[in-house]
Enzyme design. Sequence first.
Site, PDB file in Angstrom:
ATOM      1  N   SER A  28       0.835  -1.202   0.000  1.00 55.85           N
ATOM      2  CA  SER A  28       0.000   0.000   0.000  1.00 55.85           C
ATOM      3  C   SER A  28       0.870   1.252   0.000  1.00 55.85           C
ATOM      4  O   SER A  28       2.073   1.208   0.264  1.00 55.85           O
ATOM      5  CB  SER A  28      -0.907   0.007   1.243  1.00 55.85           C
ATOM      6  OG  SER A  28      -0.129   0.163   2.409  1.00 55.85           O
ATOM      7  N   HIS A  29       0.249   2.356  -0.302  1.00 58.44           N
ATOM      8  CA  HIS A  29       0.973   3.633  -0.374  1.00 58.44           C
ATOM      9  C   HIS A  29       1.713   3.936   0.926  1.00 58.44           C
ATOM     10  O   HIS A  29       2.887   4.304   0.919  1.00 58.44           O
ATOM     11  CB  HIS A  29      -0.017   4.756  -0.687  1.00 58.44           C
ATOM     12  CG  HIS A  29       0.568   6.129  -0.535  1.00 58.44           C
ATOM     13  ND1 HIS A  29       1.470   6.647  -1.432  1.00 58.44           N
ATOM     14  CD2 HIS A  29       0.416   7.068   0.430  1.00 58.44           C
ATOM     15  CE1 HIS A  29       1.834   7.863  -1.038  1.00 58.44           C
ATOM     16  NE2 HIS A  29       1.204   8.129   0.085  1.00 58.44           N
TER      17      HIS A  29
END
Length: 790
Positions: A746-747
């Site tokens: 994920s970011h």
Amino acid sequence: MAQMDNKLKFQTKARTLESLKPILKSASIKSLFYFNVNNWSQSSQAVLDEIAQKFGNAKLIVRSSAISEDSATQSLAGAYLSVADVDATNPRQITEAVNNVIASYPDNNPNNEVLIQELVENITMSGVLFTREIDSLAPYFVINYDTSGSSDSVTSGTSRETKTYMRFRGSPFQPSDKAFAHLIETANELMQLFGNDALDIEFALDKKGDLFLLQVRPLVRPEGKHAPTEEHLGKYLTKLYKKAEKLNTSHPGLCGKTGAYSVMTDWNPAEMIGRRPKGLARSLYKELITDYTWAYQRDNYGYRNLRSYPLMISFMGHPYIDVRVSFNSFVPKALKDELAEKLVNYYIDSLSASPSNHDKVEFNVVFSCFYLNLPQQLEILKSHGFSAEEIEAIESSLLSITNNIIDTHTGLYRFDLEKIDHLNQRFFEVSSGELSRIDEIYWLIQDCKRYGTLPFAGLARAGFIAVQMLRSIVDTGIITEQEQQLFMNSLNTVARQLASDYKQLGKGADGRKTFLDRYGHLRPGTYDILSPNYRNGFEKYFSAELTMADAPSEAKFEFSKEQLDSLDKKLAQNLLDLSAQELLQFIEEAIQGREYAKFIFTRNLNRVLELLEELGQRHDISTENMAHVEISTVLDLYSNLTHEDVRDVLLRDIEKNKTLSEVADLICLPQLIVNGCDVYDFHLSEIEPNYIGRGKVTELVVREGEFEVSDLEGKIVFIASADPGYDWIFTHSIKGLVTMYGGANSHMAIRCAELGIPAVIGSGERNYLEWSGASMLEIDCANRQVIIIS
């Protein structure tokens, strides 16, 4: 694999996909069109006309393609907006989507692009594939995916169904899942096309099984960090595979047709020493508990004699519990061998059918003691080929064991409480200052095993029985779950005494000395020499901002007369040889005694760690290096005088274990190994969080919802999702991050990896609620461990 001149070059998202579209063979790229911000601002109508001509009446997705979005030193995956389900025949909708995407960019660069693509519909799986493990750069395919139908839930960190599949790139076995095999084929093709084996790939599969490439970018890798080869790591995994296969065969004297290895079963090394402990912590745990002590205790309490079997196995520095050995140790010794074999095989089959139970086998898999509703629960054995006589034998043997343990006058747990008190006296005799450091270490360890961890193991077993009994009192309707909690809250455990004493004595020099004289030996990492004890870490652990637990309640929970009468009847019906009042006394003393025993024996252990630190200083060896010394090496110095200097002996052991630690850092393994193939190819457990980086931090906690009133600087921050919208927290010099949801790709995971911030991404609801309730937390990413300090 270095990037060669004849290979493709990374450009913007749009241009990279454009260059791949005509040559990529193993996956498809949806029709695309792109333009820059300047084109849009100058002639938006012309752009809209081109979109209408190219896409007709298709559904579209409007995507970011900023100049700064992806590079070899920074990934902004999921940071900018994408707008899906845009109607190609609706210019107003397209215009709004384009403007929103442009507005999400952090700068006004006119060369920033916007990418228009035909939308991938009927998605069955989407996610991100890394071609190297993000922290160690080890050669693993790491596939973070979900099956919700969204194309960006993984990168945005909003998925609540994220799963992670890991596969060693040099695995000799084919993936069993066709979708993963297809993804890996595409990853290999892309690595070849770009001449780069460290890629970050976004993908989606539709219900027809067609694979679509959504994006590919270089995986961010720290400058100068070495990327190990498949050949280098493969030789270690081959050894692991062969070892696991060998251990899984039948063994003389050991019940069970096959084996399994878990990091959280029984004595739970993942919780106690972490997933990748250094040599000293690992060897101390083996010496004090899992080599001999654990088996002596179970034999003493009436279970099968496993004294020759180590409970914990080290796979290249990763500690695992031998589950088959553990299952054998829960079988009453009164059972005949044939029935014991049958019972252990049932346990193994049950775990294989429900592997998520590996961290709770005593509640969901094995029958290790008698409790009020055990006869009803044993009925399940009928459907697995057990006769009524066999079930009766199991029930009777567990009843006998339990009666021998829980008697408040002559029960085995009472003798263990007395042994713990004896350790108190021995500690001060051994630590009087008359012995050399090595001699003192030796005798502190011997006393700790005999009078500390052995009775602690017994009291831990009694404590488990106490909890099972209390649960069964709820299950049989005598008390409610709320009343059970009130009873537990009224217990005067060491943890509650500490909270009370801190409030009363923790202020001022005299109060602080009194407090530390009692509690100063405790340390968050019990076996870790690098974890400061309370005395040395007082200012950090007991900041004025801490909210300590409430002091023990003076109003003790009392069972009503009707409840006691009901409990007396149940005990008599089940042939348990004590009254209701005596059972409650046992429950209270066993649970409190378990904590007290650990509190006492850790004084010996803390002193050993202090002496080892002093020994290192004496021989000009840092504490960081002493963390790699195996305790057996030091103990051997007591009885074995050789020609070598002590320093040389220690340094040789340190070098060996540092090398092992480096190997352990590269190897990724599942929480549960059932067969040798699992060392190559596995899913991360759904209860296993994603640890980002190899850092370690101990700090105060600040939770989502408290941001306006709390200073984030220097804190461990808790947020529910790994949403890029929380990027602003990184401007506040946070020291750690924990999210409830989100995956390793994920970011926020990528941002934390870039910034070197220790993070636990996707901790799960249970862990998140428990950890966020703490005042201070320790995150040890290298060890894959979270410890509540207070």
